[in-house]
Design an enzyme around this catalytic site. Structure first.
Site, mmCIF file in Angstrom:
data_model
loop_
_atom_site.group_PDB
_atom_site.id
_atom_site.type_symbol
_atom_site.label_atom_id
_atom_site.label_comp_id
_atom_site.label_asym_id
_atom_site.label_seq_id
_atom_site.Cartn_x
_atom_site.Cartn_y
_atom_site.Cartn_z
ATOM 1 N N GLU A 1 8.461 -5.142 -1.128
ATOM 2 C CA GLU A 1 7.345 -4.188 -0.966
ATOM 3 C C GLU A 1 7.810 -2.766 -1.237
ATOM 4 O OE1 GLU A 1 4.681 -5.755 -0.935
ATOM 5 O OE2 GLU A 1 5.518 -7.662 -0.262
ATOM 6 N N ASN B 1 0.831 -1.203 0.000
ATOM 7 C CA ASN B 1 0.000 0.000 0.000
ATOM 8 C C ASN B 1 0.871 1.260 0.000
ATOM 9 O OD1 ASN B 1 -2.205 -1.862 0.792
ATOM 10 N ND2 ASN B 1 -1.050 -1.885 2.700
#
Ligand code: B3K
Ligand code: ZN
Length: 884
Positions: free
Chosen positions: A302, A269
C-alpha cells in the site's frame, strides 16, 4: 446479456471524459442512519470532446439539491446517472453544487461509506465514490480535494481524511469538526474518510531527503499493543523506496487505519491507507509468522502505491495492472531485500511462484481467463485477480530481467519524469522502461513483448534434448504454444526469458545463462561436452510459463541434490512428488492405502531433511507436497477426492518412513529462544511444525499416543501463536481425538481475539475430510454464536476455507458441498456482492470434474444463474462459468 442489468464495458470504447472536475469541496455531516454530503465542485468542459450533457455517476444516494453557479438547474435521473443537459456551454469552469444523503449503517456491501463497530469507513476503489456523492467516478478525472467532517465528538472523537489537517474545532450540540486538504490531485477512488473512537501509535521520522514526517497507525482502543510490527514495516517501506527507487514520502503525515470489516486486504487511499485488521494487528501471542510476513508485504504494497498508483494512476480500469502488477513486483522485491541473504530470497521467490501456479494458472485456464490488460468487463471488481496482480508482477519482473536491475531503475526514473501527476496506460509504462534502455532486448522486442499484456492463457514451453556423443554436442529444442482462452483462439509467440544451466552427471555446473526466446521453436546447441548434461531450465522461474520436459528420475535427483539455482532445486523435488502422485492417481483400482513410495525418492527427501547447510525454511518448502489444486491442473479429468486421498496417503508414507528423521528435525528445531519473526527463526518454526504434524500422522497408523500427547503439551506451553497453532493443526489434521479438547481450549483462550477466532474457524472448515465429516462441522460452525456472515473475514474463514481451500471435503459425490455453495453465494449476494462473487469462483473449473461431480456442479451454478436480481458481480462469474 439480459437487459436492464448493466452492460459490458469495452477497452476499445475508451474516450476522454466530456468534463473535467478541477476541485472538490466536500462537507460531511456524519450520522449512521442519514449522512449528509454537500459536494461543491469546479467543473469545466473538455474541449477535446464534442459538447454533450454532463452525466454524473451515483448509486444508493438520495438527491436533495443541484445548483450551478448558485442557481437551481433542471436535471434528470437516467438509471444510476444524474444528467444535467443545461450546464454552461463555454469552456469556462462553473460551480456545481450537489447535496445528497446516504445511509452508512445500512451499507452492508462495504463499498462507499459504511459503519463498522460504530466507526465510519470508506472504500472507493473501484467505483465506491459514486455511493458517497454524484461524480465523474473514473480514474482519469483528477481533482484537488478539501474535506470538512462534522460529527458527534463523544462518539467520533477522531475525524480523518486525505492529506493535511488544516483546522479543527468545536460546534454546538456536542459536535466537532475537522478540515483536511490534500495537496495532491487525485482520482476519486483514492478518496477516504474515517471517523470513530480510535487510538494511534505515532512515529516521527526524517527521510533520506531530510524531510520530517509523522507516521500513524490507528486502531481501536485495546489494540495498540499489536501495532508495533505494522509501524516497523511502514518505516522499512519508506526507507526501502528511497534507497531502491529514489522515491520519498511526499506528505507530512501518513496514516494507516485498521478496520475489522473490510472486503479485501487494504487500500492505498492517498495519505490515509485503510487496512483489514488482519494486515495490521500482530503480537507474538496472536499472530503467526505468516501473519507477520503478510503484514510486512501488505504495508509495503500500500505504501509503494503512493508512487505507483497514486502519483501516476490508471487512465481507465483496463489498465489496472499498471499499478497492481508493478506494485506487487515492488512489494515482492521489498520482502526479498528485507529477507537478506540469497537462500531467504529464494524462499520468498518459491512462495510467490507457488501462489502464481496454484491460483493464477487455473484462472488462466478457466472461464474467467483474461489478459493482464483485459479487453472487457461487466463488473470491474471481478478483475482484481491473480492475473492482474501476480501475473502482472511477473510481466514487470521479466522486463527487469531483460534490462537488468540498474536498467529497470533508469526506466522507472523515466516513467516518473514523463508521467508524474497523470493517468496513463500499460503501454506508457512499457515504453518508458524500453526507452530508458535503448540497447536492451526489451527495446528491440517491445511490440512482441507486449503480447504479455494482450494475450491471456499460460504459455507452455516444451523442451526436448539430444546429445551427440561423438561430437560432444548437446541440443535443446524449446517449443512454445499457448492454449486458447475465451475470445482468443489463436496466440502469437511470446518473448520468454529462459534461465538455463547445464549440470554434469555428478552435479557440477558446466554453464549457465539467460536465453530469450522469441520464436515458436528454437534449438540451442552446446558444444564441447564430455557427456550428456542435466539441464536446469527456467531457473528462478524466469517466465510465467509451464515447462514441459521429460526429466528422468535420475536427472531430477541430481538437480534436487546439486542445482545451484535454489528455485529449480525445489522444483526438482516437486516434480519427483508430482510424477508419483500422477502415477498413483492414474493407476486403476489402486487403493490409496496400498501406496508405496520408492526407496530412491524416500532417500532423496531424507537427504534434504537432514542436509547440513540447507535452510530450515527451504527444507519445509521442499518437503511440502504439491497442492491438490496444482496436481488437479495437470489432469484433464479431475476427481478431487481421489487426488486428496492419494496426496494424504503419500504424506502418511513420508511420515512413517522418515519417522526417526522427523523426530530429529523436531528436537533440533523446536527451541528458538525469544520470539522474533525473522526468516531464520520462522523457518525453524515452520520445519518443527511440519515435523510435529508428520509425527502425529505417523502415530495414527500405530495408535501410538506419544506424539499426539507431545503435540498437546506443546500446544499448551507454546509462547507464540506459530508454535501453538502448528501444534493444534497437527492434532486436527491427523484426526486425533485430542484435537477436540485442544480446540475447545483454544477457543476459550482467544474468545475475544477476532483474528485468532478466524484461524480457529478456518482450521476446522479446511481440515482433511474423512468420510464426509467436514460439511456437518461447517454447518455447525455457521450456527456458532461467534459466526457472522456479514463480516468478510469470518465468512471467508468458514465458507471459503471449505469451498475454496478444501477440495477433498467440498467435492462430495452426493453434491451436498455444491448445494451448500449455491445457497451461500445467493445469501451473500444480497449482503455483499464482492464477497459473493469471490465465493462464486470456487466452481470455476467445474468442467474438468469427473462425474457425478461435473453434472452436480453445473446444476448448482445454473441454480445461482437462474436467480433474478443477481448483482453484476455474481452474474458475470456464473454466466462465464456456464458459457462454452
Ligand atoms: N487497490 C486495492 C484493491 C481495491 C479492490 C477493489 N475491489 C488494494 C491494493 O491492491 O493495494
Ligand atoms: Zn495494490
Amino acid at each position: 446479456m439480459r437487459e436492464g442489468h448493466g452492460n459490458v464495458i469495452y477497452r476499445s470504447d475508451y474516450q476522454e471524459p466530456a468534463f473535467w472536475i478541477d476541485s472538490v469541496d466536500l462537507c460531511f455531516d456524519l450520522d449512521p442512519q442519514k449522512t449528509r454530503v454537500l459536494n461543491r465542485m469546479k467543473v469545466r468542459r473538455n474541449p477535446n470532446v464534442p459538447p454533450q450533457a454532463l452525466r454524473l455517476d451515483g448509486e444508493e444516494l438520495n438527491l436533495a439539491r443541484v445548483m450551478v453557479n448558485g442557481q437551481g438547474i433542471s436535471f434528470k435521473i437516467d438509471g444510476n446517472a444524474l444528467v444535467l443537459e443545461n450546464v454552461p456551454s463555454g469552456t469556462e469552469a462553473f460551480d456545481l453544487e450537489i447535496f445528497t444523503t446516504c445511509s452508512p449503517a445500512k451499507n452492508t456491501s462495504l463499498s462507499g461509506i459504511y459503519t463498522s463497530n460504530d466507526s465510519f469507513f470508506t472504500q472507493c476503489e473501484a467505483e465506491g465514490f459514486r455511493r458517497i456523492t454524484y461524480f465523474l467516478d473514473r480514474p482519469d478525472v483528477m481533482a484537488s480535494y478539501t474535506v470538512l467532517i462534522r460529527a458527534d465528538k463523544r462518539k467520533y472523537p477522531v475525524l480523518l481524511s486525505n492529506g493535511n489537517l488544516v483546522e479543527q474545532g468545536e460546534l454546538d450540540d456536542g459536535r466537532h469538526f475537522a478540515r483536511w486538504v490534500d495537496p495532491f490531485r487525485k482520482p476519486s477512488y483514492l478518496f477516504a474518510l474515517v471517523a470513530g473512537q480510535l487510538v494511534a501509535r505515532e512515529q516521527r521520522i526524517t527521510s533520506r531527503a531530510g524531510n520530517d514526517h509523522l507516521l500513524q497507525v490507528y486502531v481501536r482502543p485495546g489494540d495498540l499493543d499489536k501495532t508495533e510490527h505494522a509501524m516497523n514495516s511502514l518505516m522499512a517501506s519508506v526507507a526501502w523506496d528511497e534507497a531502491r527507487f529514489g522515491l520519498s514520502l511526499d506528505l507530512e503525515r501518513f496514516m494507516i487505519v485498521a478496520t475489522s470489516d473490510f472486503n479485501m486486504g487494504a487500500m492505498e487511499n492517498k495519505g490515509l491507507n485503510i487496512f483489514n485488521t488482519k494486515y495490521v494487528l500482530a503480537s507474538q501471542a496472536t499472530a503467526t509468522d505468516t501473519d507477520f510476513n503478510n503484514i510486512e508485504s501488505v504495508v509495503g504494497h500500500e505504501y509503494f502505491h503512493n508512487w505507483t498508483g497514486n502519483r501516476i494512476t490508471c487512465r481507465d480500469w483496463f489498465q489496472l495492472s499498471l499499478k497492481e502488477g508493478l506494485t506487487v513486483f515492488r512489494d515482492q522485491e521489498f520482502s526479498m531485500d528485507l529477507a537478506g541473504e540469497a537462500s531467504a530470497r529464494a524462499v520468498k521467490r518459491i512462495e510467490d511462484v507457488r501462489v502464481l501456479r496454484t491460483a493464477q494458472f487455473p484462472e488462466d485456464a478457466g472461464p474467467m481467463a483474461h489478459p493482464v490488460r483485459p479487453d472487457q468487463y461487466l463488473e470491474i471488481n471481478n478483475f482484481y485477480t491473480v492475473t492482474i496482480y501476480e501475473k502482472g508482477a511477473e510481466v514487470v519482473r521479466m522486463m527487469q530481467t531483460l534490462v537488468g536491475r540498474d536498467g529497470f531503475r533508469k526506466g522507472m526514473d523515466l516513467y516518473f519524469q514523463r508521467h508524474d501527476g497523470s493517468a496513463v496506460t500499460c503501454d506508457d509504462f512499457a515504453q518508458a522502461i524500453a526507452d530508458a534502455n535503448p540497447d536492451s532486448k526489451l527495446a528491440q522486442l517491445l511490440p512482441q513483448f507486449k503480447r504479455w499484456y494482450s494475450q491471456a492463457g499460460t504459455p507452455r514451453v516444451k523442451a526436448t534434448a539430444s546429445f551427440d556423443a561423438d561430437a560432444g554436442i548437446y541440443s535443446l529444442t524449446l517449443t512454445q504454444s499457448c492454449p486458447a482462452t475465451p475470445g482468443q483462439a489463436e496466440k502469437e509467440p511470446f518473448v520468454i526469458p529462459v534461465g538455463l544451466g547445464l549440470l554434469s552427471a555428478d552435479g557440477s555446473e558446466l554453464t549457465q545463462g539467460m536465453h530469450v526466446m522469441t520464436q515458436a521453436s528454437e534449438t540451442l546447441t552446446f558444444p564441447g561436452l564430455q557427456g550428456a548434461p542435466v539441464p536446469s531450465i527456467l531457473r528462478g522461474f524466469s517466465a510465467p510459463v509451464v515447462l514441459e520436459f521429460d526429466y528422468t528420475d535420475r536427472q531430477l535427483l541430481t538437480l534436487l541434490a546439486h542445482d545451484t539455482d535454489p528455485f529449480n532445486r525445489w522444483e526438482a523435488g516437486q516434480r519427483l512428488a508430482l510424477n508419483r502422485a500422477l502415477a498413483f492417481i492414474a493407476q486403476d483400482g489402486l487403493n490409496p492405502s496400498d501406496i508405496r513410495l520408492d526407496a530412491p525418492y524416500i532417500e532423496a527427501i531424507r537427504t534434504v531433511l537432514r542436509h547440513p547447510t540447507l535452510d530450515a525454511a527451504f527444507k519445509e518448502l521442499a518437503l511440502t507436497l504439491p497442492a491438490e489444486s496444482y496436481i488437479g491442473e495437470q489432469l484433464d479429468v479431475v476427481d478431487p477426492q481421489r487426488i486428496h486421498a492419494v496426496r494424504e496417503a503419500m504424506r502418511e508414507q513420508i511420515a512413517q518412513q522418515l519417522r526417526a528423521d522427523w523426530e530429529w528435525a523436531f528436537e533440533t528445531h523446536k527451541e528458538n529462544g525469544a520470539y522474533s519473526p525473522d526468516s531464520v527463526s520462522s523457518g525453524r518454526r515452520a520445519l518443527a511444525g511440519m515435523a510435529l504434524s508428520q509425527l502425529c500422522l505417523a502415530s495414527r497408523a500405530s495408535s501410538d499416543p506419544v506424539w499426539p500427547g507431545k503435540a498437546l503439551q506443546r500446544f499448551k506451553d507454546a509462547s507464540n501463536m506459530t508454535d501453538r497453532f502448528n501444534a493444534l493443526a497437527a492434532l486436527v489434521t491427523s484426526g486425533h481425538e485430542l484435537a477436540a479438547p485442544a480446540l475447545q481450549r483454544f477457543h476459550a483462550m482467544f474468545k475475544d481475539e477476532a483474528l485468532v477466532l478466524d484461524k480457529w474457524f478456518a482450521l476446522q472448515a479446511g481440515a482433511p475430510d474423512r468420510g464426509g465429516h467436514v460439511l456437518p462441522i461447517v454447518r455447525q460452525l455457521m450456527s456458532h454464536p461467534d459466526f457472522s456472515i456479514r463480516n468478510p473475514n469470518r465468512a471467508r474463514s468458514v465458507i471459503f476455507s471449505y469451498c475454496s481451500a478444501n477440495p477433498g471435503g467440498f467435492h462430495r459425490a452426493d453434491a451436498a458441498g455444491y448445494v451448500f455453495w449455491a445457497d451461500k453465494v445467493i445469501e451473500l449476494d444480497s449482503i455483499n456482492p464482492q464477497v459473493a462473487a469471490r465465493l462464486a469462483r470456487a466452481l470455476d473449473r467445474w468442467k474438468k470434474l469427473a462425474e457425478p461431480q461435473r453434472s452436480a456442479a453445473r446444476e448448482a451454478i445454473a441454480r445461482v444463474a437462474a436467480k433474478p436480481d443477481l448483482s453484476n458481480d455474481v452474474r458475470e462469474v456464473v454466466t462465464r462459468a456456464l458459457s462454452d
